[in-house]
Design a protein around this motif. Structure first.
Motif, PDB file in Angstrom:
ATOM      1  N   SER A 214      31.238  40.571  36.533  1.00 34.77           N
ATOM      2  CA  SER A 214      30.142  41.078  37.901  1.00 34.77           C
ATOM      3  C   SER A 214      30.046  40.020  39.077  1.00 34.77           C
ATOM      4  CB  SER A 214      28.409  41.314  38.040  1.00 34.77           C
ATOM      5  OG  SER A 214      28.026  40.346  37.100  1.00 34.77           O
ATOM      6  N   LEU A 215      30.411  37.923  38.119  1.00 32.87           N
ATOM      7  CA  LEU A 215      30.455  37.216  39.165  1.00 32.87           C
ATOM      8  C   LEU A 215      31.354  37.486  40.079  1.00 32.87           C
ATOM      9  CD1 LEU A 215      29.403  34.866  40.451  1.00 32.87           C
ATOM     10  CD2 LEU A 215      29.513  33.341  38.415  1.00 32.87           C
ATOM     11  N   ARG A 216      33.011  37.021  39.245  1.00 29.50           N
ATOM     12  CA  ARG A 216      34.124  37.590  39.418  1.00 29.50           C
ATOM     13  C   ARG A 216      34.219  38.314  40.718  1.00 29.50           C
ATOM     14  NH1 ARG A 216      35.756  38.369  34.247  1.00 29.50           N
ATOM     15  NH2 ARG A 216      37.125  40.737  33.967  1.00 29.50           N
ATOM     16  N   ARG A 217      33.697  39.996  40.334  1.00 29.26           N
ATOM     17  CA  ARG A 217      34.059  40.589  41.571  1.00 29.26           C
ATOM     18  C   ARG A 217      33.144  39.864  42.842  1.00 29.26           C
ATOM     19  NH1 ARG A 217      33.385  46.084  37.568  1.00 29.26           N
ATOM     20  NH2 ARG A 217      35.320  45.646  36.236  1.00 29.26           N
ATOM     21  N   VAL A 218      31.910  39.969  42.429  1.00 33.84           N
ATOM     22  CA  VAL A 218      31.937  39.498  44.029  1.00 33.84           C
ATOM     23  C   VAL A 218      32.208  37.887  44.453  1.00 33.84           C
ATOM     24  CG1 VAL A 218      29.243  38.756  44.915  1.00 33.84           C
ATOM     25  CG2 VAL A 218      29.160  39.495  43.187  1.00 33.84           C
ATOM     26  N   LEU A 219      32.768  36.824  44.135  1.00 34.00           N
ATOM     27  CA  LEU A 219      33.615  36.314  44.468  1.00 34.00           C
ATOM     28  C   LEU A 219      34.805  36.676  44.909  1.00 34.00           C
ATOM     29  CD1 LEU A 219      32.714  33.264  42.382  1.00 34.00           C
ATOM     30  CD2 LEU A 219      31.410  33.818  43.934  1.00 34.00           C
ATOM     31  N   THR A 220      34.908  37.694  44.468  1.00 30.93           N
ATOM     32  CA  THR A 220      36.460  37.425  45.439  1.00 30.93           C
ATOM     33  C   THR A 220      36.615  39.162  45.955  1.00 30.93           C
ATOM     34  OG1 THR A 220      37.474  39.196  42.537  1.00 30.93           O
ATOM     35  CG2 THR A 220      38.234  37.026  43.344  1.00 30.93           C
ATOM     36  N   ASP A 221      35.259  39.083  46.066  1.00 33.41           N
ATOM     37  CA  ASP A 221      35.683  40.593  47.160  1.00 33.41           C
ATOM     38  C   ASP A 221      35.785  40.095  48.424  1.00 33.41           C
ATOM     39  OD1 ASP A 221      34.347  42.660  48.362  1.00 33.41           O
ATOM     40  OD2 ASP A 221      32.571  42.955  47.957  1.00 33.41           O
ATOM     41  N   PRO A 222      36.623  40.722  49.108  1.00 35.99           N
ATOM     42  CA  PRO A 222      37.192  40.782  50.342  1.00 35.99           C
ATOM     43  C   PRO A 222      36.135  41.121  51.322  1.00 35.99           C
ATOM     44  CG  PRO A 222      38.496  42.794  49.981  1.00 35.99           C
ATOM     45  CD  PRO A 222      37.488  41.664  48.666  1.00 35.99           C
ATOM     46  N   ALA A 223      35.091  42.264  51.211  1.00 33.32           N
ATOM     47  CA  ALA A 223      34.365  42.119  51.940  1.00 33.32           C
ATOM     48  C   ALA A 223      32.636  41.057  52.781  1.00 33.32           C
ATOM     49  CB  ALA A 223      33.732  43.722  51.705  1.00 33.32           C
TER      50      ALA A 223
ATOM     51  N   ARG B 183      37.452  31.104  48.653  1.00 36.61           N
ATOM     52  CA  ARG B 183      37.492  31.513  49.836  1.00 36.61           C
ATOM     53  C   ARG B 183      38.838  31.879  49.954  1.00 36.61           C
ATOM     54  NH1 ARG B 183      35.796  25.221  50.478  1.00 36.61           N
ATOM     55  NH2 ARG B 183      33.893  25.433  51.220  1.00 36.61           N
ATOM     56  N   SER B 184      39.724  32.154  49.097  1.00 38.35           N
ATOM     57  CA  SER B 184      41.241  32.519  49.162  1.00 38.35           C
ATOM     58  C   SER B 184      40.926  34.329  49.004  1.00 38.35           C
ATOM     59  CB  SER B 184      41.774  31.900  48.320  1.00 38.35           C
ATOM     60  OG  SER B 184      42.367  30.772  48.764  1.00 38.35           O
ATOM     61  N   ARG B 185      41.757  34.666  49.635  1.00 34.07           N
ATOM     62  CA  ARG B 185      41.581  36.432  49.099  1.00 34.07           C
ATOM     63  C   ARG B 185      42.528  36.559  47.828  1.00 34.07           C
ATOM     64  NH1 ARG B 185      40.135  39.272  53.182  1.00 34.07           N
ATOM     65  NH2 ARG B 185      41.449  41.538  52.704  1.00 34.07           N
ATOM     66  N   TRP B 186      41.974  36.772  46.995  1.00 33.42           N
ATOM     67  CA  TRP B 186      42.663  37.264  45.803  1.00 33.42           C
ATOM     68  C   TRP B 186      43.340  39.089  45.749  1.00 33.42           C
ATOM     69  CZ3 TRP B 186      44.113  33.747  42.554  1.00 33.42           C
ATOM     70  CH2 TRP B 186      43.514  32.087  43.072  1.00 33.42           C
ATOM     71  N   SER B 187      44.060  39.342  45.401  1.00 32.66           N
ATOM     72  CA  SER B 187      44.115  40.856  44.931  1.00 32.66           C
ATOM     73  C   SER B 187      44.102  41.678  43.389  1.00 32.66           C
ATOM     74  CB  SER B 187      45.704  40.694  45.162  1.00 32.66           C
ATOM     75  OG  SER B 187      46.595  40.792  45.871  1.00 32.66           O
TER      76      SER B 187
END
Length: 271
Positions: free
Chosen positions: A46-55, A86-90
């Motif tokens: 869940s943490l990594r999903r938050v940290l890569t959430d483009p929204a 800070r970057s965007r991730w696919s």
């Protein structure tokens, strides 16, 4: 990786290179801390999903990472991770893979500083051959029922005192936390990272005034040809150089004017 993740990783690699090119940064400590961050992100889905959430805004994600890591890792590691989130991730998984790669690269940089990178690359290759030829050893190292502590002890008995400390750390992390990879593919990836690191050299260039783009390109190209490796230039300005230039590649130092040095480099290449 593709798309946004590929670009994010490329940027992170550049940041890591800039950090580890400075001898004030403890590359081994950085590797250990990045490995801890890898384990955290791999465990906390869940943490990594938050940290890569483009929204989510990049700065908000960086602040969250800072709060989580504050006091747990050095400021250097925290800043590097902040840049990553800070970057965007696919895919969220790509962030974890990238942090792990940076950890491995930092360890390889530590070996490079000590002049041991060739040995580490060779040891990784030889260890891969040993595993491929010993089915019992491979089974023990990949046994999902065996604890990480048991696998670490087995590797310590095999590599301790016989291989470089960096080799032992890299292999131990791979074996105890394979993260879905086969042992063979993990060793192959580590060997490729070692080869990529070995082919990269750094020249610390100090000049009295900032170099022009043309001068930087000429100097970089000449040094790359002279040393037979891609050359990364770390540029510094020091008025006391008095119109000249100082280039340091490893232990070798070249002093003189820009024009004279480039001409000398060209002559050495031609001889």
């Amino acid at each position: 990786m593709n798309g946004a993740s590929r670009d994010a990783l490329a940027t992170a690699r550049e940041r890591l290179d800039a950090l580890t090119d400075s001898t004030s940064v403890d590359a081994a400590q950085l590797a250990d801390e990045l490995a801890s961050v890898t384990a955290l992100l791999d465990r906390e889905v869940s943490l990594r999903r938050v940290l890569t959430d483009p929204a989510q805004a990049g700065e908000a994600k960086a602040e969250l990472a800072g709060r989580l890591l504050g006091g747990q890792v050095s400021g250097t590691t925290a800043d590097l991770v902040a840049g990553l989130v800070r970057s965007r991730w696919s895919r969220s998984r790509d962030l974890v893979d990238s942090v792990e790669e940076l950890a491995d690269t930092a360890d390889l940089t530590a070996a490079q500083r000590l002049g041991r990178l060739d040995d580490v690359e060779d040891e990784l290759f030889r260890f891969g051959r040993i595993v491929a030829s010993d089915t019992g050893l491979r089974a023990a190292l990949t046994d999902r029922g065996a604890s990480a502590a048991a696998k670490s002890e087995l590797l310590r008995s095999l590599l301790g005192g016989r291989a470089d400390a960096v080799t032992e750390r890299l292999v131990t992390r791979l074996v105890t936390a394979p993260r879905g990879r086969s042992l063979e593919s993990g060793l192959e990836s580590l060997s490729k990272l070692a080869a990529d690191r070995r082919s990269r050299m750094v020249a610390v260039v100090t000049s009295a005034v900032p170099l022009s783009d043309v001068q930087k390109q000429r100097l970089g190209a000449a040094l790359s040809k002279l040393y037979g490796h891609p050359m990364h230039l770390n540029l510094d300005v020091d008025p006391e150089v008095l119109g000249g230039i100082r280039v340091q590649v490893g232990d070798e130092i070249i002093n003189g004017s820009i024009a004279d040095r480039l001409e000398a480099v060209s002559r050495r290449m031609a001889s």
